[in-house]
Design an enzyme around this catalytic site. Structure first.
Site, short mmCIF file in Angstrom:
data_model
loop_
_atom_site.label_atom_id
_atom_site.label_comp_id
_atom_site.label_asym_id
_atom_site.label_seq_id
_atom_site.Cartn_x
_atom_site.Cartn_y
_atom_site.Cartn_z
N TYR A 1 38.02 30.63 40.01
CA TYR A 1 38.63 31.94 40.21
C TYR A 1 38.42 32.41 41.65
O TYR A 1 39.34 32.90 42.32
CB TYR A 1 37.99 32.91 39.22
CG TYR A 1 38.48 34.32 39.28
CD1 TYR A 1 39.72 34.66 38.73
CD2 TYR A 1 37.71 35.32 39.85
CE1 TYR A 1 40.15 35.98 38.77
CE2 TYR A 1 38.14 36.63 39.88
CZ TYR A 1 39.37 36.95 39.34
OH TYR A 1 39.81 38.25 39.36
N LYS B 1 41.11 33.40 44.65
CA LYS B 1 41.13 34.73 45.27
C LYS B 1 40.93 34.61 46.79
O LYS B 1 41.54 35.37 47.56
CB LYS B 1 40.05 35.62 44.66
CG LYS B 1 40.36 36.05 43.23
CD LYS B 1 41.57 36.98 43.22
CE LYS B 1 41.91 37.51 41.84
NZ LYS B 1 43.15 38.28 41.83
N SER C 1 34.58 40.58 43.73
CA SER C 1 33.33 40.40 44.48
C SER C 1 32.77 38.98 44.32
O SER C 1 31.87 38.59 45.06
CB SER C 1 32.29 41.42 44.03
OG SER C 1 32.01 41.25 42.66
N CYS C 2 33.32 38.19 43.38
CA CYS C 2 32.79 36.83 43.21
C CYS C 2 33.25 35.87 44.31
O CYS C 2 32.87 34.71 44.31
CB CYS C 2 33.14 36.27 41.84
SG CYS C 2 34.87 35.92 41.65
#
Ligand code: GDP
Length: 315
Positions: free
Chosen positions: A137, A141, A109-110
């Site tokens: 990160y 993603k 979700s980040c």
């Protein structure tokens, strides 16, 4: 997905991968291929290619990643970016080249903008700047999501992407430097209780809100989407409910029985204030999370107590 299909779970020893293995076995999928890091280093393109050439899995769950909490993410930006880009590029490309029928990529979700309105819908991806404490990160993603979409568009490869909210459960990382908040606080409260400490330190102000999903629920959703979802758009996986860190501490005190004071350390970062996922797409497909948070915390605490000695982290 047929019960006899060959299924590769990349990252099977981790929190998410081990839950997916349990979920698959519960669903009578028994033809699983699992490799440790020393057998196949997923950062190494030649090793990944040789592995796929030989095994030719039908289905791939891409749950391997370099992960960590707010401190690890902001301390090792190069590793978070490099290792995640390498792992997902190698696995997605080799899965396609060696004839996999479908791949499910696990994101986070980040990936969503720091200031996204709440709850966060899938379409908010790439509409604003990221949260700086984990942007490395997140960028990796996001590249993985785009790679899955690009391989579908150009090559017709059936790659889907799931965006889980904050996860917890058996197999979690309890190392205080690199863990996420829930396992960190379970351990801190447990140790504070053992040592009869008057207070337990909690990072930040206690005001940020987080949504927590039991990893067995995520695994169930991943198998469900592998069976039923074949679209390029990403899918959020969460509970649709969030709590403040202060509320989480209360639930952890209840589970562990620690009754001391809570000392908020405001020199530590809060990170993003809220990141609640809109899960209406997934509920529309017919899936819902099952584990209530207080129950999930209690069972994770039992797992921690049983596994505390074999845990590789420093005590
Ligand atoms: P995030 O969701 O990416 O921000 O990652 P974390 O799970 O590491 O942190 C979530 C929130 O919990 C942040 O506001 C942290 O400051 C807070 N927090 C409170 N105590 C702790 C702790 O002991 N460890 C961690 N990792 N976070 C904590």
């Amino acid at each position: 997905m047929d019960k006899a299909d060959k299924i590769f779970v990349a990252g099977h020893a981790g929190l998410v991968g081990s839950a997916i293995v349990r979920g698959l076995r519960d669903g009578d999928y028994d033809n699983l291929i699992l490799r440790t890091r020393s057998e196949v280093d997923l950062c190494n393109q030649a090793q990944v290619d040789a592995f796929f050439r030989q095994e030719r899995p039908d289905y791939v769950f891409l749950a391997a990643a370099k992960v960590g909490g707010i401190l690890a993410n902001s301390s090792y930006p190069a590793e978070f970016l490099r290792d995640n880009l390498a792992i997902q590029t190698n696995v997605i490309d080799s899965a396609y080249r060696h004839g996999a029928k479908k791949l499910a990529f696990l994101g986070s979700s980040c990936i969503y903008p720091k200031m996204a309105s709440q709850p966060i819908k899938e379409e908010y991806l790439l509409t604003g700047p990221l949260e700086p404490t984990n942007e490395w990160y997140a960028i990796a993603k996001i590249a993985g999501i785009k790679m899955a979409q690009a391989y579908r568009k150009q090559y017709g490869f059936n790659a889907i992407s799931l965006m889980p909210t904050n996860l917890y459960g058996p197999g979690d990382n309890f190392d205080l430097q690199s863990s996420h908040v829930l396992p960190a606080l379970l351990r801190k409260a447990h140790e504070a209780k053992l040592n009869s400490d008057p207070e337990v330190p909690v990072w930040g102000t206690g005001l940020p809100r987080r949504e927590f999903l039991h990893v067995d629920d995520l695994a169930d959703a991943a198998v469900f989407l592998m069976e039923h979802y074949d679209q390029p758009e990403i899918v959020n996986v969460g509970t649709g409910v969030d709590v403040t860190i202060r509320e989480l501490v209360g639930m952890i005190q209840q589970a562990t029985g620690y009754q001391g004071r809570v000392a908020f350390d405001e020199s530590k970062p809060d990170g993003t204030l809220r990141k609640l996922l809109d899960v209406s797409k997934l509920t529309g497909l017919g899936w819902k999370a099952r584990t209530p948070l207080q129950e999930g915390i209690a069972s994770t605490y039992r797992w921690y107590l049983e596994n505390i000695k074999s845990c590789t982290c420093h005590h």
